[in-house]
Design an enzyme around this catalytic site. Structure first.
Site, PDB file in Angstrom:
ATOM      1  N   SER A 142      -2.516   5.714   2.794  1.00 29.82           N
ATOM      2  CA  SER A 142      -1.194   5.138   2.541  1.00 29.82           C
ATOM      3  C   SER A 142      -0.803   5.273   1.076  1.00 29.82           C
ATOM      4  O   SER A 142       0.376   5.150   0.728  1.00 29.82           O
ATOM      5  CB  SER A 142      -1.164   3.666   2.954  1.00 29.82           C
ATOM      6  OG  SER A 142      -1.946   2.871   2.066  1.00 29.82           O
ATOM      7  N   CYS A 182      -4.167  -5.152   0.928  1.00 33.30           N
ATOM      8  CA  CYS A 182      -5.458  -4.715   1.461  1.00 33.30           C
ATOM      9  C   CYS A 182      -5.353  -3.386   2.220  1.00 33.30           C
ATOM     10  O   CYS A 182      -4.431  -3.205   3.014  1.00 33.30           O
ATOM     11  CB  CYS A 182      -6.004  -5.806   2.375  1.00 33.30           C
ATOM     12  SG  CYS A 182      -7.455  -5.358   3.319  1.00 33.30           S
ATOM     13  N   PRO A 183      -6.262  -2.423   1.996  1.00 30.46           N
ATOM     14  CA  PRO A 183      -7.411  -2.453   1.070  1.00 30.46           C
ATOM     15  C   PRO A 183      -7.065  -1.996  -0.351  1.00 30.46           C
ATOM     16  O   PRO A 183      -7.926  -1.982  -1.208  1.00 30.46           O
ATOM     17  CB  PRO A 183      -8.383  -1.473   1.722  1.00 30.46           C
ATOM     18  CG  PRO A 183      -7.495  -0.447   2.349  1.00 30.46           C
ATOM     19  CD  PRO A 183      -6.290  -1.219   2.860  1.00 30.46           C
ATOM     20  N   GLY A 184      -5.800  -1.576  -0.558  1.00 27.53           N
ATOM     21  CA  GLY A 184      -5.410  -1.242  -1.924  1.00 27.53           C
ATOM     22  C   GLY A 184      -4.796   0.130  -2.121  1.00 27.53           C
ATOM     23  O   GLY A 184      -4.757   0.625  -3.248  1.00 27.53           O
ATOM     24  N   ASP A 231      -3.126 -10.522  -0.398  1.00 29.99           N
ATOM     25  CA  ASP A 231      -3.578 -10.238   0.967  1.00 29.99           C
ATOM     26  C   ASP A 231      -4.779 -11.122   1.284  1.00 29.99           C
ATOM     27  O   ASP A 231      -5.640 -11.333   0.424  1.00 29.99           O
ATOM     28  CB  ASP A 231      -3.969  -8.763   1.114  1.00 29.99           C
ATOM     29  CG  ASP A 231      -3.908  -8.292   2.559  1.00 29.99           C
ATOM     30  OD1 ASP A 231      -4.567  -8.917   3.425  1.00 29.99           O
ATOM     31  OD2 ASP A 231      -3.196  -7.310   2.835  1.00 29.99           O
ATOM     32  N   ASP A 245      -0.875 -15.338   2.065  1.00 30.47           N
ATOM     33  CA  ASP A 245       0.085 -14.684   2.948  1.00 30.47           C
ATOM     34  C   ASP A 245       1.190 -14.070   2.090  1.00 30.47           C
ATOM     35  O   ASP A 245       1.792 -14.754   1.261  1.00 30.47           O
ATOM     36  CB  ASP A 245       0.672 -15.724   3.903  1.00 30.47           C
ATOM     37  CG  ASP A 245       1.610 -15.116   4.937  1.00 30.47           C
ATOM     38  OD1 ASP A 245       2.106 -13.984   4.725  1.00 30.47           O
ATOM     39  OD2 ASP A 245       1.867 -15.779   5.960  1.00 30.47           O
ATOM     40  N   LYS A 266       9.227  -0.742   8.938  1.00 34.93           N
ATOM     41  CA  LYS A 266       8.716  -0.114  10.152  1.00 34.93           C
ATOM     42  C   LYS A 266       9.866   0.035  11.151  1.00 34.93           C
ATOM     43  O   LYS A 266      10.664  -0.886  11.343  1.00 34.93           O
ATOM     44  CB  LYS A 266       7.588  -0.947  10.753  1.00 34.93           C
ATOM     45  CG  LYS A 266       6.490  -1.324   9.754  1.00 34.93           C
ATOM     46  CD  LYS A 266       5.879  -0.116   9.046  1.00 34.93           C
ATOM     47  CE  LYS A 266       4.883  -0.544   7.976  1.00 34.93           C
ATOM     48  NZ  LYS A 266       4.294   0.600   7.256  1.00 34.93           N
TER      49      LYS A 266
END
EC number: 2.1.1.186
Length: 361
Positions: A187, A220-222, A239, A259, A305
């Site tokens: 990502s 997450c995860p970064g 996160d 959150d 999305k």
């Protein structure tokens, strides 16, 4: 030329078609769209002989969500023999004068990519022929129009041109980015491409400079945090999940187990807000609006999305709502842009820049 050729992601032809139909109508240009699912392109066919020329000049490519690249073109060439493709293609481009570059391309599909080797070889004799006819300059020029030849099949091609100031600098509209071996997830390429697309290169040293503070919601995860860290920024990663160990070892990341929809920054010193949370697009948009109204950032990049159907309609409505809400809350100067980037899949990337003319303290 009366038509406009637009590259898009395979499967998004319907969305690209709906968008160009509406945008052409806004300019008073009538026509219809030819599009087939998974072709990775659409063709807007104008009713007047110069409709494609007008669109290539008057419709900013950056204002289109689903088009990666566009060029004015004529009708499909499909009557030339394999023995001589050069002559009919060169003859179809007589309207173009003193262009600065030639790109022989294909749509972004597995089938079309099989023609890539042919396109590379074919470029050489075609370039020579176009130079002899005065279609191409002897030397490349970034200030002149770009000649496009797009082979959609071995003996079928669309030919035309784009203007250098209203065209993607990338072949087929696709930036070639290398995945960093130490990045936590793929990502990361989405944010890297977003920075390249939305921020002019000459402004990277100020708007993406080392030392800026940033917040990554849903970090997450970064993957996105990685892009901020490698540019020297100090990042608040929000996160409940674990962050990549190597990122935390840089000393540039503060991990808040919280959150992303509830986190609030302790200080108003955040320049960049980024967010790639898997959530309904309207909810993410509302969160970005709230942060903007609170004055908690200067620039934001976030992903929305997409639903399975009516994707252009949904995104257009969200952007229109955001525009109205910001205005209603006293934010009258801002830049809002949206693009379906190459590294996006079923999502679009939005850039929001608050009060661009006001200095960042």
């Amino acid at each position: 030329m009366k038509n406009l050729f637009l590259y898009c992601r395979a499967g998004y032809e319907k969305d690209c078609a709906a968008e160009i139909q509406q945008r052409a109508a806004e300019l008073g240009i009538g026509g219809f769209v030819k599009a087939n699912r998974d072709d990775a392109y659409v063709v807007f066919q104008g009713f007047s002989p110069d409709d494609g020329d007008r669109l290539a000049k008057e419709l900013p490519l950056d204002s289109l969500i689903f088009a990666r690249q566009m060029f004015a073109c004529g009708d499909l060439l499909d009557d030339f023999s394999p023995e001589d493709r050069v002559t009919p293609i060169a003859e179809s481009l007589t309207e173009v004068e003193r262009a600065g570059e030639l790109r022989v391309e294909t749509p972004d599909t597995n089938e079309a990519k099989e023609l890539s080797a042919f396109c590379r070889k074919f470029t050489v004799p075609l370039r020579q022929a176009l130079k002899k006819r005065g279609v191409l300059l002897d030397k490349e020029s970034s200030r002149r129009p770009i000649v496009h030849v797009c082979f959609v099949a071995p003996n079928k091609a669309f030919t035309g041109y784009s203007l250098s100031n209203n065209s993607s600098p990338h072949f087929m509209g696709i930036p070639r980015l290398k995945f960093p071996a130490d990045a936590p997830s793929r990502s990361t390429l989405k944010l890297d491409e977003a920075f390249i697309h939305f921020i002019p290169r000459e402004e990277h040293e100020t708007r993406l400079r080392s030392g800026l503070n940033a917040v990554d919601l849903g970090a997450c995860p970064g993957g996105w945090t990685y892009q901020l860290v490698r540019r020297g920024m100090m990042v608040h990663a929000i996160d409940n999940g674990p962050m990549n160990h190597d990122l935390m070892e840089t000393g540039q990341v503060t991990h808040h187990r919280a959150d992303g929809f509830k986190f609030e920054p302790a200080r108003r010193n955040i320049y960049w807000l980024v967010c790639d949370m898997v959530e309904k697009p309207a909810r993410v948009a509302e969160l970005m609006e709230y942060w903007a109204i609170q004055g908690w950032f200067k620039e934001a990049i976030f992903n929305l999305k997409l639903p399975m159907k009516s994707r252009y309609k949904e995104v257009s409505q969200i952007l229109a709502n955001m525009h109205a809400i910001l205005k209603e809350n006293g934010i009258h100067e801002f830049h809002l842009a949206c693009k379906h980037l190459y590294h996006d899949r079923d999502e679009v990337t939005v850039h929001l820049w608050l009060r661009p003319s006001s200095p960042w303290i």
